[in-house]
Design an enzyme around this catalytic site. Sequence first.
Site, PDB file in Angstrom:
ATOM      1  N   GLU A 138       0.785  -1.237   0.000  1.00 25.67           N
ATOM      2  CA  GLU A 138       0.000   0.000   0.000  1.00 25.67           C
ATOM      3  C   GLU A 138       0.824   1.299   0.000  1.00 25.67           C
ATOM      4  O   GLU A 138       0.725   2.122  -0.891  1.00 25.67           O
ATOM      5  CB  GLU A 138      -0.924  -0.024   1.231  1.00 25.67           C
ATOM      6  CG  GLU A 138      -1.675   1.259   1.508  1.00 25.67           C
ATOM      7  CD  GLU A 138      -2.734   1.545   0.462  1.00 25.67           C
ATOM      8  OE1 GLU A 138      -3.502   0.656   0.118  1.00 25.67           O
ATOM      9  OE2 GLU A 138      -2.789   2.707  -0.010  1.00 25.67           O
ATOM     10  N   GLY A 247     -10.377  24.051  -5.686  1.00 30.13           N
ATOM     11  CA  GLY A 247     -10.149  25.491  -5.788  1.00 30.13           C
ATOM     12  C   GLY A 247     -10.989  26.341  -4.852  1.00 30.13           C
ATOM     13  O   GLY A 247     -10.747  27.535  -4.705  1.00 30.13           O
TER      14      GLY A 247
END
Length: 424
Positions: A138, A247
């Site tokens: 992982e 954003g």
Amino acid sequence: MKALEGVKILDFTHVQSGPTCTQLLAWFGADVIKVERPGVGDATRKQLQDVPDADSLYFTMLNHNKRSIELNSKDETGKEVLTRLVQECDVLVENFAPGALDRMGFGWEAIQKINPRMIMASVKGFGPGKYEDCKVYENVAQCAGGSASTTGFLDGPPLVTGAQIGDSGTGLHLALGIVTALFQREKTGKGQKVLAAMQDGVLNLARVKLRDQQRLDHGPLKEYSQFGAGIPFGEATPRAGNDSGGGQPGRILKCKGWETDPNAYTYFITQAAVWKNVCDVIGEPDWKDAEGYATPPERLDKLDAIFARIEEWTMTKTKFEVMDICNPLNIPVGPILSMKEIAEDEGLRATGTIVECDHPERGRYVSVGCPIKLSDSPVEVERSPLLGEHTEEILKSVLGYSDEDVGRIADSGAVGEVKKMAAE
Ligand code: COA
């Protein structure tokens, strides 16, 4: 009827990435036959054990709705049985270290000869190239896939995330590859190879960070808090703390009780469209139209102060009260839910996303059910199989072996001691 009813999966997976994939296929109705080394099984059965002599939660939570057959694939009789399984199944799924299947004698060419309709699906750490022979876990994938370099705070080291985007994320990618290949096989009649590399899977999930890498060529990333704070950008996409990838300025803010509860926090987004609502909620109505505050670009250099003010307000409310107040006003907020809260969440239990299963060795345990809901293919989550629980059943009902054959196979030792006794 289930969506994948009639599809047989030869599940040669272990640990996490492969098992998450085949578990999804099982939930969609495929018959998943998990092949495990006699007497040993998937390594996760004994990993992070909490109840002595019982399969671990690591295993039970990744292997629901499957059948288990013990089979030594390196033994001659074991190979005979495996060959029969390849003939009978539609898909072979594996996530062995690179080369392991070839060493067993069941590489792609051999598989195609035995069953040209077979789809052979693999998780590997890296795609073809310099690192293709590496064993990968992982966190290696999170690092090599671009996630770690873009996670964490600007003044701290790279961070891995708790969500297993390398393992479970790649399992999801592989599952999509498999059903797509099954769909194509409907038209061509042919199997094919499906590869999901963990590095590629992580990068796919970190796509917006490669977007930002290229935007950097055209100037600083104005939506990053770092810009508002006047800290120059380097050459690569930086770590963005808790900034949102889309954003809209967002932060994790303290809520009532944060002094003692490590999860008394909320995510709070000051979305431009609801700025006026935010101002009203926090008691700063003048900010709505004030110079320096009215538009998103004007606010960029004041985000620290603005969020500090919002936090003054969130600290007077619990994270759930923040939700109750903000949601009707379309202000996007998200409580930081602990795993304890999630395990007890009535809504998640009602939809089957959190389930409870009975297990003969460990008793009742909580698990995550199928996260994808199909209206015509309901999921009933069943406990994971014990090691070799279905060996005899699979030999007889899937492969058509007679009692005599089963005795012979058991005598050879290819299916493990327990099944030998069962056959006798
Ligand atoms: N009968 C006989 N042998 C068996 C068997 C069976 N039923 N099942 C597995 N084996 C053998 C394999 O053939 C292999 O033998 P070999 O090395 O002699 O060829 C051996 O068991 C070990 O398999 P391997 O996959 O190398 O396990 P590992 O514990 O050494 O490595 C990983 C584990 C996860 C690192 C590795 O499998 C890997 O990189 N996988 C691909 C990427 C991946 O999925 N990583 C994430 C896992 S969550």
